[in-house]
Design an enzyme around this catalytic site. Structure first.
Site, PDB file in Angstrom:
ATOM      1  N   SER A 141       0.698  42.795 121.637  1.00 45.37           N
ATOM      2  CA  SER A 141      -0.227  43.703 120.479  1.00 45.37           C
ATOM      3  C   SER A 141       0.569  44.988 120.568  1.00 45.37           C
ATOM      4  CB  SER A 141      -1.773  43.869 120.702  1.00 45.37           C
ATOM      5  OG  SER A 141      -2.075  44.801 119.676  1.00 45.37           O
ATOM      6  N   TYR A 154      -9.561  46.348 125.120  1.00 40.92           N
ATOM      7  CA  TYR A 154      -8.781  45.553 124.594  1.00 40.92           C
ATOM      8  C   TYR A 154      -7.351  45.955 125.094  1.00 40.92           C
ATOM      9  CZ  TYR A 154      -5.823  43.008 120.695  1.00 40.92           C
ATOM     10  OH  TYR A 154      -5.206  42.507 120.016  1.00 40.92           O
TER      11      TYR A 154
END
Length: 301
Positions: A141, A154
């Site tokens: 990501s 995260y």
């Protein structure tokens, strides 16, 4: 399958990036195993594979479970004798302030996003190493490149997979196995529907604040101002974000590039989306203080 048919395994294939990547690989001649934690969610991709007459086989696999991964991967290898491409895509987002999460929630995030990747990769590596070829595609990501508000947990998992991928490339290079790191920015997928945030924020599955008239997370959280501002930005960005087909297309192109024997690079990094490309570039160019100030302005107003 014919002896020369290439085999791809994709995790988290019920929707979003995994769904589109499974279809893209199958449409380009790969015998694709689309693995799904809840096999009841396989009907849509199965219907498309029948309609288009492409080689997709759905299989149930929970990346959090040693037994599930071993049994599924062993079955794939026994059926095919090879795995040419593994796409580690399964994961979810835990968004919010670190202090607002209990340790079980944090452990669960790491179990799926980090240990799930490791578990599946370890199952695929022996056959790739023995055949002295293979590609492992790890979907990380933008949050694996930069830390952003509300994503402390995260981002930690995605940073971990980035480091894992880079280190692993040295181990696998002598065996002809290569790594592709895929770094999407905000992509319009069901990721947002599966997002996990603390209940005290009062956010529904559509990203709408429902707890109070101020349209902010509950003041029960000491971090309501920062988290609220970021989540408003995030859900707005999600509504105008690129379709996951863009990510699938970029993954396919990277696989083709890496599969070219003339390209011997042990690792390829693919940054997808204007936001990911912008911020990864600026982080390299700006100093830490300037980048922090710029990112705070962009994401928190």
């Amino acid at each position: 399958m014919a002896i020369n048919d290439k085999v791809a395994v994709v995790t988290g294939s019920s929707s979003g990036i995994g769904f589109e990547t499974s279809l893209a690989l199958a449409r380009n001649g790969y015998h694709t195993y689309a693995t799904i934690r809840d096999i009841r969610k396989s009907k849509k991709i199965e219907a498309i594979s029948v309609r288009e007459n492409i080689l997709i086989k759905t299989m149930e696999m929970d990346v959090n479970c040693d037994t599930s991964v071993k049994e599924t991967m062993d079955k794939i290898i026994s059926e095919t004798g090879r795995i040419d491409v593994l796409v580690n895509n399964a994961g979810y987002g835990l968004f919010g302030a670190l202090e607002d999460f209990d340790m079980d929630s944090i452990r669960n995030q790491f179990e799926t996003n980090v240990f799930g990747v490791i578990r599946v990769a370890k199952s695929a590596l022996p056959i790739m190493r023995d055949r002295r070829e293979g590609l492992i595609v790890n979907v990380t990501s933008l949050a694996g490149l930069i830390g952003v508000p509300a994503e402390s947990v995260y981002a930690s998992t995605k940073f971990a997979v980035e480091g894992l991928s880079e280190s692993l490339s040295y181990e696998l290079e002598p065996f002809g196995v290569r790594i592709i790191i895929v770094e999407p920015g905000v992509i319009n997928t069901s990721f947002v529907e599966d997002l996990v945030v603390p209940d005290l924020y009062g956010i529904n599955k559509k990203g709408q604040f429902v707890q109070n008239k101020e349209n902010e997370p509950s003041s029960i959280s000491n971090y309501h101002d920062t988290i609220g501002k970021f989540l408003k930005y995030y859900y707005s960005a999600m509504s105008n974000a690129p379709h996951p087909q863009l990510v699938a297309s970029e993954i396919l192109q990277a696989i083709k590039k890496t599969s070219n024997k003339a390209n011997s690079s042990p690792i390829i990094r693919v940054t997808i989306g204007s936001d990911s490309q912008k911020y990864s570039k600026l982080k390299r160019e700006l100093g830490d203080d300037a980048f922090h100030t710029m990112l705070r302005r962009d994401l928190l107003g």
